[in-house]
Scaffold this active site. Sequence first.
Site, PDB file in Angstrom:
ATOM      1  N   GLU A   1      -5.563  18.276   3.320  1.00  0.00           N
ATOM      2  CA  GLU A   1      -6.646  17.259   3.129  1.00  0.00           C
ATOM      3  C   GLU A   1      -6.331  15.851   3.145  1.00  0.00           C
ATOM      4  O   GLU A   1      -6.738  14.998   3.402  1.00  0.00           O
ATOM      5  CB  GLU A   1      -7.367  17.691   1.649  1.00  0.00           C
ATOM      6  CG  GLU A   1      -8.063  18.785   1.598  1.00  0.00           C
ATOM      7  CD  GLU A   1      -7.312  20.116   1.252  1.00  0.00           C
ATOM      8  OE1 GLU A   1      -6.159  20.000   1.310  1.00  0.00           O
ATOM      9  OE2 GLU A   1      -7.654  21.061   1.288  1.00  0.00           O
TER      10      GLU A   1
ATOM     11  N   HIS B   1      -4.668   6.432   8.331  1.00  0.00           N
ATOM     12  CA  HIS B   1      -4.302   5.443   7.270  1.00  0.00           C
ATOM     13  C   HIS B   1      -2.668   5.355   7.413  1.00  0.00           C
ATOM     14  O   HIS B   1      -1.995   6.306   7.631  1.00  0.00           O
ATOM     15  CB  HIS B   1      -4.509   5.623   5.972  1.00  0.00           C
ATOM     16  CG  HIS B   1      -6.114   5.903   5.809  1.00  0.00           C
ATOM     17  ND1 HIS B   1      -6.598   5.205   4.470  1.00  0.00           N
ATOM     18  CD2 HIS B   1      -7.341   6.149   6.235  1.00  0.00           C
ATOM     19  CE1 HIS B   1      -7.933   5.204   4.280  1.00  0.00           C
ATOM     20  NE2 HIS B   1      -8.309   5.797   5.603  1.00  0.00           N
TER      21      HIS B   1
ATOM     22  N   ASP C   1       0.858  -1.054   0.016  1.00  0.00           N
ATOM     23  CA  ASP C   1      -0.073  -0.171  -0.094  1.00  0.00           C
ATOM     24  C   ASP C   1       0.873   1.146  -0.022  1.00  0.00           C
ATOM     25  O   ASP C   1       1.979   1.252   0.456  1.00  0.00           O
ATOM     26  CB  ASP C   1      -0.833  -0.013   1.274  1.00  0.00           C
ATOM     27  CG  ASP C   1      -1.948   1.071   1.218  1.00  0.00           C
ATOM     28  OD1 ASP C   1      -2.775   1.094   0.267  1.00  0.00           O
ATOM     29  OD2 ASP C   1      -1.798   2.192   2.119  1.00  0.00           O
TER      30      ASP C   1
ATOM     31  N   GLU D   1       1.150   5.544   0.792  1.00  0.00           N
ATOM     32  CA  GLU D   1       0.334   6.950   1.036  1.00  0.00           C
ATOM     33  C   GLU D   1       0.914   7.931  -0.017  1.00  0.00           C
ATOM     34  O   GLU D   1       2.116   7.885  -0.155  1.00  0.00           O
ATOM     35  CB  GLU D   1       0.431   7.191   2.454  1.00  0.00           C
ATOM     36  CG  GLU D   1      -0.341   6.349   3.444  1.00  0.00           C
ATOM     37  CD  GLU D   1      -1.730   6.071   3.245  1.00  0.00           C
ATOM     38  OE1 GLU D   1      -2.387   7.006   2.821  1.00  0.00           O
ATOM     39  OE2 GLU D   1      -2.430   5.085   3.740  1.00  0.00           O
TER      40      GLU D   1
ATOM     41  N   ASP E   1      -2.296  -0.730   6.640  1.00  0.00           N
ATOM     42  CA  ASP E   1      -3.201  -0.982   5.606  1.00  0.00           C
ATOM     43  C   ASP E   1      -2.641  -2.308   4.725  1.00  0.00           C
ATOM     44  O   ASP E   1      -3.670  -3.147   4.321  1.00  0.00           O
ATOM     45  CB  ASP E   1      -3.245   0.296   4.499  1.00  0.00           C
ATOM     46  CG  ASP E   1      -4.309   1.301   5.265  1.00  0.00           C
ATOM     47  OD1 ASP E   1      -4.680   1.064   6.328  1.00  0.00           O
ATOM     48  OD2 ASP E   1      -4.539   2.145   4.635  1.00  0.00           O
TER      49      ASP E   1
END
Length: 235
Positions: A53, A154, A8, A10, A159
């Site tokens: 965000e 997260h 995963d 980010e 994850d």
Amino acid sequence: MVRQVIFDTETTGFSPQDGDRLIEIGAIEMIDGNLTGESFHRYVNPERDVPMEAYRVHRISTEMLQDKPLFRDPSVGEAFLAFIEGAELIAHNAPFDVGFINAELDIAGLPALTNKVIDTVPMARRKFPGAPASLDALCQRFGISKAERDEKGHGALLDAELLARVYIELTGGRQASFLSASTSSRSAPGDAGGDRAVTYQRPRPLPPRITDEERAAHRAFIEELGTPIWAKLQG
């Protein structure tokens, strides 16, 4: 032997074409459906600010990444390629993660991914048509705790660990692992037990499923038959 790497990422946003960059990679190894405990995890300096965000999702700030290596550092890009060499890759919404990895590889002057990639989103949609296919929804469906994710946000490695458990459920891996364990627990030839499989006993017996009325009706039916054949054989 089937070697797979569940991974995963980010990022600072949704699109490397718009200047968004990778900030974290997390990956764990699985061989023949069993997690090995081997993992790869790096935070990456994106050479740009992390928008608020994005921070609200993964809680990784610009300040946290200032002293982290760039993707082109051998400890990141080259090390990741070495970790996944020869493995099938598994990701949730794989085009997103693969797209960011390939964009970073291109910036670093490294070759793009050539591994086979398995995307768990279409897998989940085929298995549960019309149902939500997000990682959160699948964790809830399979009873996989995501308390740490809810508390801390997260994270790529977290994850990847959750996704590994989801993938095992999607592919029936838990049942396969149980059957494999049963088979491997057979007595070795020459042991007192021979080659018999280990049998498993319920911790408590099932409650009776025959009612008193059904027992009485059965006795009445037997009496109507006269002397049953098994009684004659015993006599």
